[in-house]
Scaffold this active site. Structure first.
Site, PDB file in Angstrom:
ATOM      1  N   GLY A   9      -1.082   8.697   3.245  1.00  0.00           N
ATOM      2  CA  GLY A   9      -1.685   7.642   4.053  1.00  0.00           C
ATOM      3  C   GLY A   9      -2.930   7.164   3.338  1.00  0.00           C
ATOM      4  O   GLY A   9      -3.341   7.735   2.326  1.00  0.00           O
ATOM      5  N   ASP A  36     -13.120  12.963  -0.609  1.00  0.00           N
ATOM      6  CA  ASP A  36     -14.370  12.384  -0.104  1.00  0.00           C
ATOM      7  C   ASP A  36     -14.243  10.903   0.224  1.00  0.00           C
ATOM      8  O   ASP A  36     -15.203  10.276   0.687  1.00  0.00           O
ATOM      9  CB  ASP A  36     -15.523  12.621  -1.085  1.00  0.00           C
ATOM     10  CG  ASP A  36     -15.296  11.973  -2.462  1.00  0.00           C
ATOM     11  OD1 ASP A  36     -14.352  11.169  -2.599  1.00  0.00           O
ATOM     12  OD2 ASP A  36     -16.065  12.278  -3.388  1.00  0.00           O
ATOM     13  N   GLY A  66      -6.142   7.317   2.277  1.00  0.00           N
ATOM     14  CA  GLY A  66      -7.124   8.386   2.321  1.00  0.00           C
ATOM     15  C   GLY A  66      -8.494   7.999   1.821  1.00  0.00           C
ATOM     16  O   GLY A  66      -9.487   8.664   2.144  1.00  0.00           O
ATOM     17  N   ARG A  67      -8.582   6.940   1.032  1.00  0.00           N
ATOM     18  CA  ARG A  67      -9.896   6.446   0.590  1.00  0.00           C
ATOM     19  C   ARG A  67      -9.920   4.925   0.547  1.00  0.00           C
ATOM     20  O   ARG A  67     -10.615   4.304  -0.248  1.00  0.00           O
ATOM     21  CB  ARG A  67     -10.265   7.024  -0.774  1.00  0.00           C
ATOM     22  CG  ARG A  67      -9.290   6.708  -1.907  1.00  0.00           C
ATOM     23  CD  ARG A  67      -9.903   7.117  -3.229  1.00  0.00           C
ATOM     24  NE  ARG A  67      -8.964   6.953  -4.331  1.00  0.00           N
ATOM     25  CZ  ARG A  67      -9.305   7.036  -5.610  1.00  0.00           C
ATOM     26  NH1 ARG A  67     -10.572   7.248  -5.930  1.00  0.00           N
ATOM     27  NH2 ARG A  67      -8.412   6.900  -6.557  1.00  0.00           N
ATOM     28  N   ASP A 112       4.651   5.725  -2.875  1.00  0.00           N
ATOM     29  CA  ASP A 112       3.550   5.054  -2.180  1.00  0.00           C
ATOM     30  C   ASP A 112       2.818   4.083  -3.095  1.00  0.00           C
ATOM     31  O   ASP A 112       1.864   3.433  -2.644  1.00  0.00           O
ATOM     32  CB  ASP A 112       2.569   6.086  -1.601  1.00  0.00           C
ATOM     33  CG  ASP A 112       1.983   7.001  -2.652  1.00  0.00           C
ATOM     34  OD1 ASP A 112       2.761   7.554  -3.451  1.00  0.00           O
ATOM     35  OD2 ASP A 112       0.749   7.179  -2.684  1.00  0.00           O
ATOM     36  N   ASN A 113       3.256   3.966  -4.335  1.00  0.00           N
ATOM     37  CA  ASN A 113       2.640   3.024  -5.271  1.00  0.00           C
ATOM     38  C   ASN A 113       3.561   1.857  -5.613  1.00  0.00           C
ATOM     39  O   ASN A 113       3.292   1.115  -6.563  1.00  0.00           O
ATOM     40  CB  ASN A 113       2.214   3.733  -6.550  1.00  0.00           C
ATOM     41  CG  ASN A 113       0.952   4.559  -6.351  1.00  0.00           C
ATOM     42  OD1 ASN A 113       0.180   4.302  -5.439  1.00  0.00           O
ATOM     43  ND2 ASN A 113       0.766   5.559  -7.184  1.00  0.00           N
ATOM     44  N   LYS A 165     -10.550   0.355  -1.876  1.00  0.00           N
ATOM     45  CA  LYS A 165     -10.437   1.630  -2.585  1.00  0.00           C
ATOM     46  C   LYS A 165     -11.855   2.188  -2.710  1.00  0.00           C
ATOM     47  O   LYS A 165     -12.728   1.536  -3.278  1.00  0.00           O
ATOM     48  CB  LYS A 165      -9.820   1.400  -3.967  1.00  0.00           C
ATOM     49  CG  LYS A 165      -9.373   2.657  -4.691  1.00  0.00           C
ATOM     50  CD  LYS A 165      -8.618   2.264  -5.960  1.00  0.00           C
ATOM     51  CE  LYS A 165      -8.075   3.465  -6.700  1.00  0.00           C
ATOM     52  NZ  LYS A 165      -7.290   3.067  -7.907  1.00  0.00           N
ATOM     53  N   ARG A 197       4.331  -0.311   1.676  1.00  0.00           N
ATOM     54  CA  ARG A 197       4.899   0.471   0.584  1.00  0.00           C
ATOM     55  C   ARG A 197       6.293   0.988   0.939  1.00  0.00           C
ATOM     56  O   ARG A 197       6.674   1.026   2.117  1.00  0.00           O
ATOM     57  CB  ARG A 197       3.991   1.674   0.286  1.00  0.00           C
ATOM     58  CG  ARG A 197       2.569   1.315  -0.114  1.00  0.00           C
ATOM     59  CD  ARG A 197       1.630   2.466   0.208  1.00  0.00           C
ATOM     60  NE  ARG A 197       0.306   2.304  -0.390  1.00  0.00           N
ATOM     61  CZ  ARG A 197      -0.700   1.640   0.163  1.00  0.00           C
ATOM     62  NH1 ARG A 197      -0.523   1.054   1.336  1.00  0.00           N
ATOM     63  NH2 ARG A 197      -1.873   1.563  -0.434  1.00  0.00           N
ATOM     64  N   ARG A 214      -9.213  -5.236  -3.316  1.00  0.00           N
ATOM     65  CA  ARG A 214      -8.143  -5.928  -4.049  1.00  0.00           C
ATOM     66  C   ARG A 214      -7.463  -6.929  -3.131  1.00  0.00           C
ATOM     67  O   ARG A 214      -7.409  -6.757  -1.908  1.00  0.00           O
ATOM     68  CB  ARG A 214      -7.130  -4.940  -4.621  1.00  0.00           C
ATOM     69  CG  ARG A 214      -6.279  -4.230  -3.608  1.00  0.00           C
ATOM     70  CD  ARG A 214      -5.105  -3.509  -4.249  1.00  0.00           C
ATOM     71  NE  ARG A 214      -5.495  -2.348  -5.004  1.00  0.00           N
ATOM     72  CZ  ARG A 214      -5.482  -1.094  -4.525  1.00  0.00           C
ATOM     73  NH1 ARG A 214      -5.123  -0.879  -3.270  1.00  0.00           N
ATOM     74  NH2 ARG A 214      -5.818  -0.086  -5.274  1.00  0.00           N
TER      75      ARG A 214
END
EC number: 2.7.7.-
Length: 482
Positions: free
Chosen positions: A89, A140, A91-92, A268-269, A128, A201, A194
């Site tokens: 998911g 983090d 995450g950052r 996921d990419n 991101k 995805r 971006r």
């Protein structure tokens, strides 16, 4: 007015509900120093009128743009190096906003799904390094400034080489010291935004299928079909898969023609519109090398340069497996079987475009593709990858330039003769482009040593001159190649 009249918000993914994303709060950064602003990309969605203060407010502190509900972390799963991970998911990062492309940007695009020309493509702003989310696990939620710089460069060069790609819209340094195990720490921090056509995805479908939620798969099929592939009939999951297969084949072919290695082709990419995004350990080829890898941790070469078509097809089969919840297996298999022919067709087209020549039909185009690959293979790093496309742009028109240039001694022998014969069969496409001064100079490449040198100047003395100069040259190349 903070946005232009061309700004048209349409937060469509947000309307799918809490099963597909989670409302999140962006990180509160100690500082926000604007390092990069993509004016051309901003203008394409009506955000070029923002002042610097407004820009930082929206893309450094993430105050919602007009008509936007606030950020959500998208839910998805994925295969990472072919091992399924149900704990993924955003995450950052998060989906910050969605809006329609402006009419002018729409008219300039040749990558538009059939049927969307009147309204303009729906575009996403994704982040991101914007902070932790429910899917951060032990991370983090931050991005190193070096990682942001690398993504800006990669996206710009890929666009210049004709690859469907996300574009870096904004890079803001955020004043935190990050600890990283794979680069010198503490590392400088940044947040990147971006702009791309979709962040849905393959892994978005995988999450719904993992929980057996046929209703969510149906919702995603209709959402993706209506917004990104409207030529597909409502409810036609195999037809949607076929459209995604075609888009993915085009993307993969253009990676190969660009000499690009993505590095991490997990499910996921890859997205439903066939755009390249999320640039981590990417590389451009120094020379022909099928086994060239971008990620130091890709020990088996799973995502090596020449294995990228295989990787994308494997990922497409995982997407097809999700669609079996709402469609029969046979038409899904038929759609998957279209990848090979589509990839070869798109590879021929991509090489012709990179060489700046016109199509003569399948047989002649295939001869040129084969001859070009043979020349690149024989030339290896001595010739390089990019110089061939630079030296021989528009075919016969470049003969005197190429044969009097610094690589003239490499253009001889039977392999080169076969390449030249196949190339000269094809007429130049818009030969006036060759008059641009960029073709009188050296090829514009983006190899790892130059990327590291650009970063070293920033890291050592906060010198952004080489970074900005490189982006200027890449933009000149994009304009020169048309």
């Amino acid at each position: 007015m903070p946005v232009s009249p061309d700004y048209r918000p349409e937060p469509a993914f947000f309307d799918l509900g809490p099963g597909f994303g989670d409302a999140v709060r962006p990180a509160a950064f100690p500082e926000t120093r604007l390092r990069f602003r993509n004016h051309r990309a901003a203008a394409s969605v009506g955000l070029d009128a923002l002042s610097e203060a407004e820009w930082i407010a929206h893309f450094g502190r993430f105050e919602p743009l007009p008509g936007q509900p606030g950020p959500i972390a998208m839910r998805y799963h994925g295969h990472q190096f072919r091992a399924y991970n149900p704990d993924l998911g955003d995450g950052r990062g998060f989906l910050a906003a969605q809006m329609r492309e402006t009419p002018r940007a729409q008219a300039a695009s040749d990558r538009v799904a059939s049927g969307s020309a009147q309204s303009g493509r729906l575009m996403d702003l994704g982040t991101k390094g914007s902070g932790t989310t429910p899917w951060s696990r032990a991370g983090d939620g931050r991005l190193t400034l070096k990682g942001g710089v690398r993504e800006v460069l990669a996206a710009a060069m890929l666009e210049a080489r004709g690859v469907p790609t996300s574009r870096a819209l904004s890079l803001i340094e955020t004043g935190e010291a990050l600890e990283r195990g794979d680069e010198p720490s503490p590392a400088r921090s940044a947040v990147l935004v971006r702009l791309q056509h979709s962040h849905v995805r393959f892994g978005t479908f995988q999450r719904a299928a993992f929980f057996g939620r046929a209703d969510q798969v149906e919702t995603l099929v209709e959402h993706v079909r209506a917004l990104y592939h409207p030529a597909v009939a409502p409810g036609d999951a195999p037809g949607l898969l076929a459209a995604i297969v075609d888009a993915s084949a085009r993307l993969t072919a253009r990676w190969i023609a660009a000499g690009f290695v993505h590095g991490v082709l997990n499910t996921d990419n890859l997205n439903v519109t066939g755009e390249s995004f999320d640039y981590g350990p990417w590389r451009f080829l120094p020379g022909y090398d099928p086994g060239f890898t971008a990620a130091y941790f890709d020990h088996s070469g799973l995502y090596a340069f020449a294995r990228q078509p295989e990787a994308v097809f494997w990922n497409l089969t995982q997407l097809a497996g999700c669609l079996k919840l709402v469609a029969e297996a046979e038409p899904l298999t038929e759609a998957l079987n279209g990848f090979g022919p589509a990839y070869i067709r798109e590879l021929r087209a991509a090489f012709l475009e990179r060489l700046g020549v016109k199509s003569l039909g399948e047989a002649s185009d295939q001869r040129l593709l084969d001859a070009t690959l043979a020349l690149l293979r024989e030339g290896d790093e001595a010739l390089g990858w990019e110089p061939v496309f630079h030296d021989w742009f528009t075919g016969f028109s470049s003969s005197a330039r190429a044969l009097a240039g610094p690589r003239a001694r490499l253009y001889q022998g039977e392999t080169f003769d076969a390449f030249r014969f196949a190339l000269f069969e094809h007429g130049p496409d818009r030969p006036e482009r060759l008059e641009h001064p960029v073709f009188a100079g050296p090829p514009e490449d983006l190899l790892i040593d130059e990327v590291e040198a650009i970063w070293a100047a920033i890291d050592a003395s906060d010198d952004w001159g080489p970074f900005e100069a490189k982006l200027d040259r890449i933009e000149t190349l994009r304009q020169a190649r048309g």
